[in-house]
Design an enzyme around this catalytic site. Structure first.
Site, PDB file in Angstrom:
ATOM      1  N   ARG A 189       0.839  -1.203   0.000  1.00 14.97           N
ATOM      2  CA  ARG A 189       0.000   0.000   0.000  1.00 14.97           C
ATOM      3  C   ARG A 189       0.872   1.250   0.000  1.00 14.97           C
ATOM      4  NH1 ARG A 189      -5.010  -1.836   3.795  1.00 14.97           N
ATOM      5  NH2 ARG A 189      -3.433  -1.820   5.452  1.00 14.97           N
TER       6      ARG A 189
ATOM      7  N   ARG B  81       7.435  -5.160  12.824  1.00 12.41           N
ATOM      8  CA  ARG B  81       7.346  -3.812  13.396  1.00 12.41           C
ATOM      9  C   ARG B  81       7.689  -3.793  14.890  1.00 12.41           C
ATOM     10  NH1 ARG B  81       0.802  -2.442  13.479  1.00 12.41           N
ATOM     11  NH2 ARG B  81       0.105  -4.304  14.600  1.00 12.41           N
TER      12      ARG B  81
ATOM     13  N   ASP C 165      -0.118  -9.788  16.983  1.00 13.36           N
ATOM     14  CA  ASP C 165       1.058  -9.202  17.628  1.00 13.36           C
ATOM     15  C   ASP C 165       0.604  -8.151  18.645  1.00 13.36           C
ATOM     16  OD1 ASP C 165       2.042  -6.553  15.356  1.00 13.36           O
ATOM     17  OD2 ASP C 165       0.112  -7.581  15.508  1.00 13.36           O
ATOM     18  N   ASP C 166      -0.505  -7.503  18.336  1.00 17.55           N
ATOM     19  CA  ASP C 166      -1.013  -6.468  19.249  1.00 17.55           C
ATOM     20  C   ASP C 166      -1.621  -7.080  20.517  1.00 17.55           C
ATOM     21  OD1 ASP C 166      -3.890  -5.630  17.090  1.00 17.55           O
ATOM     22  OD2 ASP C 166      -3.026  -7.551  17.697  1.00 17.55           O
TER      23      ASP C 166
ATOM     24  N   ARG D 213      -8.278 -14.225  16.451  1.00 20.45           N
ATOM     25  CA  ARG D 213      -7.914 -13.404  17.590  1.00 20.45           C
ATOM     26  C   ARG D 213      -8.425 -14.011  18.901  1.00 20.45           C
ATOM     27  NH1 ARG D 213      -5.380  -8.891  16.033  1.00 20.45           N
ATOM     28  NH2 ARG D 213      -6.212  -7.254  17.389  1.00 20.45           N
TER      29      ARG D 213
END
Lengths: 330, 330
Positions: A74, A133, A243-244, A292
């Site tokens: 993107r 990240r 990851d969050d 999740r």
């Protein structure tokens, strides 16, 4: 030629000594002067890990934050967002985590369109991983990290306010997207948002996570993240997700308190529909939410317990944007 | 009569001894039993300063709060409000500061309309002073105080939430009415609300005080208030005003931080117009606001400095009353 002093032999010796020492002193002064001129210029260096930063970088590491933005497929959105975020006050530097493996970064084009308000560093990755990240980047010089998804636009006002809130809650994830887990009678956890049942602690809803795709947190947590059990990395890599959630587990375990502080955004936008690439985010995958919930239960297993705690604190900015947004019909 | 044992002299002595000791043991047991029956019943006593409280008072001093309500010439409102507040969860006790000098309290009527959920104590005053409510009442058993004006109704939901917020910010005044001071080029301060100029720290407004007429704060501050310089008491007595501004100065000096945390109320009402007494509050006096600006400057003088600090944090309850009150158009 001497005067009446010369007549004395002792004084003759004295004059020669005086001349000699004078000459030595003058020579030494000249050498010192030359050395001083040759010394390198001492740069103004407030940053702990000094690098050759442009002189415009005057914000100290404590008063500013680093934006970390991971990007995949993107680039048009990335560049649009960079134009917006590069101008945010108190931004120190941008780290772009380049997940487009094998593709050239837009660094050349970026530089050709300079000067820019802050340095932007493109970190080329070798594998397209969600957790790229969350590396402990050596380029990071600030205590605060602002992490943003590459399709999310948050207004400068919201960011300035949320950063000021983070400074009051530096051990928390201070951000704009709250989520929660709930417990079920079977003991299996489920993940969701306000559409899910309230956890049942008094009236109203609760949140137990603040997503890192639009949040401030302490850079120390990136360091902590490198020291987690292997199964955590395996889980994130297997799902390319969560990851969050893992970061919220980490922070909750570290503080023993709710991991996040939710700041209600005034102006937050998802630019996904605006991309030319046609690429839509991971959250559109059919299994995204189920994954999740799966991650929550796996992490409870890995960490042998549920560390997430609930909070119902919602923070807004007093008198902004409406100068009497706290007025009541007293 | 003995059996074959009796023939032996030694054993004769043994039997007599055995009998004797048996009798002694039985007598002792009987005495012990009698004493146990006569012991007073030990009351369940969790409270630090135990008093003869009714058995219904089971909330511990840490999990509940004391409502302190000062009243003057509005007994009808007082009783209406007491009916509401006496039922608030986590309320431990009510202390009514009776400023109607020489007038009988409604204690008899109150008792005749019992039973009540919590004890209500009427503290008869000898002089009608604004600062009567800031005494360090020995009846206070909780860490938290809820102070309410006798014409203010705040919903139970708001109070339950604000109390939970206070527990996270116990050194602050957590309440529903924010105010601020501003500095002027002349150095003279002015007092006001949102109609006043913003203090100019970024965008939006700031507050530097939370009024104690609708707020939670730590009971320790009542103790601190007894140790202030005499001119503070003189100022409050002279104006019959500003006790709340003085408390904010006290708290700000104590913490070095903004004195208050503002919780945005969902349902707060002023019942003043509903009183039969025709008595309208002090804030209707023409000089009321000017007095408060005057007080700010006097207090700065007394304390030799301006301790008040600004905050722009506005706290609301997540998912209440609207279960998606944090939803955004992402």
């Amino acid at each position: 030629r001497c005067f009446h002093f010369c007549k004395l032999p002792g004084r003759v010796m004295g004059i020669r000594l005086l001349r000699f020492t004078s000459v030595v002193i003058i020579v030494l002064l000249l050498v010192a002067g030359a050395l001083t001129a040759l010394l390198p210029t001492i740069k103004d260096d407030k940053l702990p890990n000094s690098r050759r930063e442009p002189k415009t970088q005057s914000q100290s590491a404590l008063d500013s934050f680093t934006l970390i933005m991971q990007t995949y497929n993107r680039t048009d959105l990335l560049l649009k967002l960079l134009n917006h975020y590069q101008a945010i006050p108190q931004l120190h530097k941008v780290i772009v985590v380049w997940n487009n493996i094998g593709e050239k970064t837009p660094e050349e084009m970026w530089n050709s369109l300079g000067p820019h308000p802050v340095p932007v560093v493109f970190k080329v990755q070798t594998v397209n991983r969600m957790r790229n990240r969350l590396q402990n980047f050596p380029d990071l010089e600030t205590k605060a990290v602002l992490m943003m998804d590459d399709d999310t636009l948050v207004s400068a006002h919201d960011l300035a306010f949320a950063f000021s809130v983070w400074k009051q809650f530096p051990e928390h994830i201070v951000g704009f997207v709250p989520r929660k887990h709930i417990s079920t009678p079977s003991g299996v956890y489920s993940y969701g948002s306000f559409e899910l049942q309230n956890p049942g602690f008094g009236n109203g809803d609760q949140y137990s996570m603040v997503l890192i795709g639009a949040a401030f947190f302490h850079s120390g947590y990136l360091e902590d993240f490198q020291r987690q059990p292997e199964p955590v990395y395996a889980l994130i890599d297997e799902t390319q997700n969560c990851d969050d959630i893992a970061m919220n587990f980490l922070v909750a375990r570290h503080t023993g308190k709710p991991s996040g502080v939710f700041v209600k955004p005034v102006d937050i936008r998802n630019l996904e529909k605006d991309t030319n690439s046609g690429y839509s985010g991971m959250w559109h995958r059919a299994e995204h939410l189920l994954q999740r919930s799966y991650c929550v239960n796996k992490l409870v297993n890995i960490y042998d317990g549920m560390p997430l705690k609930y909070s119902n604190i919602m923070i807004s900015q007093f008198g902004f944007p409406n100068y009497a947004n706290h007025k009541n019909k007293m």
